[in-house]
Scaffold this active site. Sequence first.
Site, short mmCIF file in Angstrom:
data_model
loop_
_atom_site.label_atom_id
_atom_site.label_comp_id
_atom_site.label_asym_id
_atom_site.label_seq_id
_atom_site.Cartn_x
_atom_site.Cartn_y
_atom_site.Cartn_z
N GLN A 56 8.62 34.66 28.22
CA GLN A 56 7.54 34.82 27.25
C GLN A 56 8.07 35.64 26.08
OE1 GLN A 56 4.09 37.61 27.73
NE2 GLN A 56 2.90 35.72 27.94
N TYR A 72 -2.12 40.91 20.91
CA TYR A 72 -0.84 41.16 20.28
C TYR A 72 -0.73 40.38 18.96
CZ TYR A 72 0.00 43.51 24.67
OH TYR A 72 -0.11 44.36 25.73
N ARG A 97 -0.81 39.89 39.17
CA ARG A 97 -0.86 41.12 39.97
C ARG A 97 -0.90 40.83 41.47
NH1 ARG A 97 -4.84 45.00 36.26
NH2 ARG A 97 -3.83 44.47 34.28
#
Length: 366
Positions: free
Chosen positions: A103, A185, A327
């Site tokens: 990424q 972002y 997660r």
Amino acid sequence: MPSSPLLFQPFRLGPLTLSNRIVIAPMCQYSASDGNADDWHLMHMGQMTLSGAGLFVIEATAVEPEGRISAADLGLWSDANETALRRVLDAVRRHSAMPLAIQLAHAGRKASVARPWEGGAQIAPTAGGWQTVAPSTIPHAAHEHPPQALDADGLRRIRSAFSDAARRAARLGLDAIEVHAAHGYLLHQFLSPLANARDDAYGGSLENRMRFPLEVFDAVRAAFVHDRPVGVRISASDWVQGGWDIEQSVALARALQARGASFIHVSSGGLSPAQKIGLAPGYQVDFAARIREATALPTIAVGLITEAEHAESILAAGQADLIGIARAMLYDPRWPWHAAAKLGASIKAAPQYLRCAPHEHARLFG
């Protein structure tokens, strides 16, 4: 459950064949030095790539030093970064055939913060941080040091940084790239009217707000190996009235599809402290389903999908093509093994581990 669960059926992203529909989503480790991967990354990626998932996406990797979320973020802007990551990749590949993606990211106004376990607060330039950049001078939170609005030279520099990082990714033999346009972002900041107050060709209308993210995608697509997939992670909603939303996300997905995007990874939020998100298992899946229905692009759903049966039901309902697990993979690095056991599927494992399956799952490894 069906005898051949969808979660464990192969899937093609262009010429890339994934052995199953489980994608290990990018997870920042905040453990690099000057952008360089180290032994932590070798241990972390080693665990993930022995998990049996179909694809591993390396964490958000900054395309320039100022684009890091924290000073400990992974980077791919220099020869030293490339060399350090190559060492990790070479070791991982000796023991795993799992496809590897990366990424590529720029944090924009959300850069220059402490690591999460150190509080995560912004570090101002006067306190040892750096000057952040963004579409406009609007800070992420009102009390933070404001970003500098990018001028034409800054836009060119960042486009070039993304394309340079894509070329490095190609030299490293990575199988795919995911452009990070989510979670508040830089590219997300251009998309959202809450962060983008420009009055030039990069602000105002939806077409203008999409312009820079699309230019970055084009630059990455042109710089990467032509037949390897390039996709985008988006936040489908800011979860704030008047912000970026699902219908604008559909318009973006259609524009990306026209430019040759190979997949859309659908997340949400992260742009504004005012967001109001009702967290529940699969709370973002409807966004993925809407984009998949509108574009037919391969779509990755993510967001509190922690149970194998839930993941299978999303695929069975046609809401997504792939399931992103993040997660939950840190909590259980053998999540794909355990999902296969629950669903009655078989999965690949390293030969060193073939004898470990419990008696009741003796056929887990085929």
